[in-house]
Scaffold this active site. Structure first.
Site, PDB file in Angstrom:
ATOM      1  N   CYS A 103      48.254 -34.257  25.707  1.00  0.00           N
ATOM      2  CA  CYS A 103      46.661 -34.565  26.127  1.00  0.00           C
ATOM      3  C   CYS A 103      46.367 -35.420  27.106  1.00  0.00           C
ATOM      4  CB  CYS A 103      46.062 -34.788  24.747  1.00  0.00           C
ATOM      5  SG  CYS A 103      46.128 -33.491  23.544  1.00  0.00           S
ATOM      6  N   GLU A 115      77.514 -49.118  40.693  1.00  0.00           N
ATOM      7  CA  GLU A 115      76.675 -48.833  39.349  1.00  0.00           C
ATOM      8  C   GLU A 115      75.818 -47.366  39.580  1.00  0.00           C
ATOM      9  OE1 GLU A 115      74.212 -52.255  38.645  1.00  0.00           O
ATOM     10  OE2 GLU A 115      75.891 -53.629  38.295  1.00  0.00           O
ATOM     11  N   GLY A 166      71.753 -46.840  42.982  1.00  0.00           N
ATOM     12  CA  GLY A 166      70.544 -46.699  43.610  1.00  0.00           C
ATOM     13  C   GLY A 166      70.893 -45.587  44.732  1.00  0.00           C
ATOM     14  N   ARG A 180      72.096 -41.793  38.920  1.00  0.00           N
ATOM     15  CA  ARG A 180      71.383 -40.636  39.566  1.00  0.00           C
ATOM     16  C   ARG A 180      72.369 -39.773  40.196  1.00  0.00           C
ATOM     17  NH1 ARG A 180      65.662 -40.684  40.755  1.00  0.00           N
ATOM     18  NH2 ARG A 180      65.882 -42.973  40.732  1.00  0.00           N
TER      19      ARG A 180
HETATM   20  N1  LLP Z   1      72.089 -50.873  38.293  1.00  0.00           N
HETATM   21  C1  LLP Z   1      70.854 -51.538  37.959  1.00  0.00           C
HETATM   22  C2  LLP Z   1      71.089 -52.887  37.697  1.00  0.00           C
HETATM   23  C3  LLP Z   1      69.781 -50.448  37.985  1.00  0.00           C
HETATM   24  O1  LLP Z   1      68.730 -51.271  37.506  1.00  0.00           O
HETATM   25  C4  LLP Z   1      69.817 -49.421  38.034  1.00  0.00           C
HETATM   26  C5  LLP Z   1      68.533 -48.414  37.727  1.00  0.00           C
HETATM   27  C6  LLP Z   1      71.061 -48.602  38.401  1.00  0.00           C
HETATM   28  C7  LLP Z   1      72.221 -49.553  38.581  1.00  0.00           C
HETATM   29  C8  LLP Z   1      71.087 -47.102  38.712  1.00  0.00           C
HETATM   30  O2  LLP Z   1      70.585 -46.790  39.684  1.00  0.00           O
HETATM   31  P1  LLP Z   1      70.780 -45.099  40.234  1.00  0.00           P
HETATM   32  O3  LLP Z   1      72.129 -45.315  40.768  1.00  0.00           O
HETATM   33  O4  LLP Z   1      70.375 -44.321  38.974  1.00  0.00           O
HETATM   34  O5  LLP Z   1      69.515 -44.973  41.330  1.00  0.00           O
HETATM   35  N2  LLP Z   1      63.252 -44.045  36.178  1.00  0.00           N
HETATM   36  C9  LLP Z   1      63.770 -43.847  37.479  1.00  0.00           C
HETATM   37  C10 LLP Z   1      64.818 -44.804  38.081  1.00  0.00           C
HETATM   38  C11 LLP Z   1      64.927 -46.270  37.790  1.00  0.00           C
HETATM   39  C12 LLP Z   1      66.149 -46.879  37.943  1.00  0.00           C
HETATM   40  C13 LLP Z   1      66.451 -48.406  37.435  1.00  0.00           C
HETATM   41  N3  LLP Z   1      67.503 -48.694  37.661  1.00  0.00           N
HETATM   42  C14 LLP Z   1      63.499 -42.591  37.976  1.00  0.00           C
HETATM   43  O6  LLP Z   1      63.613 -41.835  37.453  1.00  0.00           O
HETATM   44  O7  LLP Z   1      63.577 -42.537  39.416  1.00  0.00           O
END
Ligand code: LLP
Length: 422
Positions: free
Chosen positions: A351, A282, A245, A285
């Site tokens: 579209c 985890e 996150g 991004r």
């Molecule tokens: N762990 C779990 C349990 C998650 O659900 C997620 C992301 C992550 C780790 C990784 O999160 P990150 O470090 O990438 O923020 N499609 C959306 C983001 C969806 C995130 C879903 N879960 C976007 O494009 O912003």
């Protein structure tokens, strides 16, 4: 002092490059739309996070969903990452790209299916992040049937508000994720009594693209107290999974990834100090978003009333973030130009009115045939691509030591139609 460029995309002699590779050349060699990633940028980010968390024993379990391309997974495994998966499909990707990393896989998700649980048990993954009591029961049955012990963490819902887009915030009681933290102690007691289950950790994930440290700190504080309670109940809790996150800057504001990650890490390290737990994280991004761009060519421009439109060969099916979350992505012309600035909507051919990359964006005038790069597209770009409007997926290239390697060939219409029957 100017802050460091957080992206590997820079102009050299007026031409946009990715870690030394010329984007105009890449578009000619591989066509557009094209995802371009810098291996060095991914490696740098991974090293940054690992260094920041060095005071604690930890493993970065890269969130496969952010960018699940096999070559990216292989690259991250080579940096010592494990993986956070949310499906049997993602497990299979890890198996193919980095089989040695299977013992460092954590399995998250609210709806694990029986075959997915079986496959993960068979792979002897590190940890199941269990999100409900029903899942716990099923896992216990399947583990027993296979003579396995499943290490589990309950994903607790800490009821912490994380300021981000509502679709990607997950840590409030009203969200579908996890088990309310107040109930967790009881559920752990049940878990401890179930055959085939080893309650080994506690996990939490409060959302994505979170830019401040406080919500992470608040939820980790709650997790720490829970770990202490569980240990006093006699459980051998060894892992704390802090989730992912951690966000990035999508705009032009100064962003120093090393400094921001060190603030995040020092807060978490302080909270977990002396607990003697192995920290799992985890990140998705933060590791890959800024390493990638979507390269697209302008097809047409047109004026409708007062609106000027730039129509590109990439569309919402290739990069859905602007359409889905009103997300901002910087757009750069691939050849620097002194053409006058113009306010335009940058749109794709799909579209839907929602098929836009930017609205009322001031950019140097873009003309038919020009190339443009949509920045920060390395995460949740290709992995969210669809076939909407029967458009094939983009190709992907990885830049390593200045050389471009095709890591996904351009899909053909035959590929796209291969599973269909008339
Ligand atoms: N762990 C779990 C349990 C998650 O659900 C997620 C992301 C992550 C780790 C990784 O999160 P990150 O470090 O990438 O923020 N499609 C959306 C983001 C969806 C995130 C879903 N879960 C976007 O494009 O912003």
């Amino acid at each position: 002092m100017t802050s460091p460029n957080p992206r590997p995309f820079t102009y050299i002699h007026e031409r946009l490059t990715c870690s030394g590779a010329d984007l105009t050349d890449l578009a000619e060699r591989f066509g557009t739309p094209l995802y371009v990633y810098s291996a060095d940028a991914v490696i740098d980010r991974t090293a940054m996070l690992q260094a920041a968390f060095a005071p604690l024993p930890h493993t970065l379990c890269y969130a496969v969903k952010a960018n699940s391309s096999l070559a990216i997974l292989k690259l991250l495994a080579a940096q010592g990452c494990g993986f956070d998966i949310v499906s049997g499909g993602e497990l299979e990707r890890v198996r193919r790209a980095a089989p040695n990393a299977l013992p460092h896989v954590v399995f998250s998700g609210v709806g694990k299916q029986l075959w997915e649980i079986d496959a993960a048990l068979h792979a002897d993954i590190l940890l199941f992040n269990v999100e409900s009591e029903a899942e716990l029961e099923l896992l216990s049955q399947r583990a027993q049937a296979r003579n396995k012990i499943a290490r589990i963490a309950l994903r607790v819902n800490p009821d912490v508000f994380a300021e981000t887009h509502p679709y990607i915030s997950t840590g409030l009681r009203e969200h579908k994720f996890g088990i309310a933290i107040e109930r967790a102690r009881d559920v752990y007691r049940r878990a401890a009594a179930l055959p085939g289950i080893d309650p080994a950790g506690v996990s939490v994930h409060i959302g994505s693209q979170i830019r401040s440290v406080e919500p992470f700190a608040e939820s980790l504080q709650r997790v720490r107290s829970l770990v202490e309670d569980l240990r006093s109940d006699g459980l051998n809790i060894r892992f704390v999974d802090g989730g992912g996150g951690f966000g990035i800057e999508y705009g032009t504001a100064a962003f120093d990834p090393a400094a921001s990650v060190s603030a995040y890490a020092s807060a978490l390290c302080r909270i977990l100090d002396g607990l003697g737990a192995h920290l799992l994280l985890e990140p998705g991004r933060f590791l890959v978003a800024q390493a990638g761009a979507l390269l697209t060519r302008v097809l047409y421009t047109k004026q409708n009333g007062t609106k000027h439109f730039v129509i590109t060969d990439a569309a919402m099916n290739d990069l859905i973030r602007p359409a889905l979350y009103q997300a901002h992505h910087e757009i750069l012309p691939v050849i620097a130009t002194d053409r006058p600035a113009q306010v335009a909507d940058i749109v794709g051919p799909v579209c839907e009115t929602g098929d836009f990359f930017a609205r009322d964006r001031t950019l140097p005038e873009l003309l038919s045939g020009d190339l443009a790069a949509l920045l920060d597209a390395g995460a949740y770009g290709m992995s969210l691509a669809s076939h909407y409007n029967t458009r094939t997926h983009p190709a992907e290239v990885l830049i390593e030591a200045g050389d471009a390697r095709l890591i996904r060939r351009r899909e053909t219409l035959d590929d796209l139609l291969a599973t269909e029957l008339t």
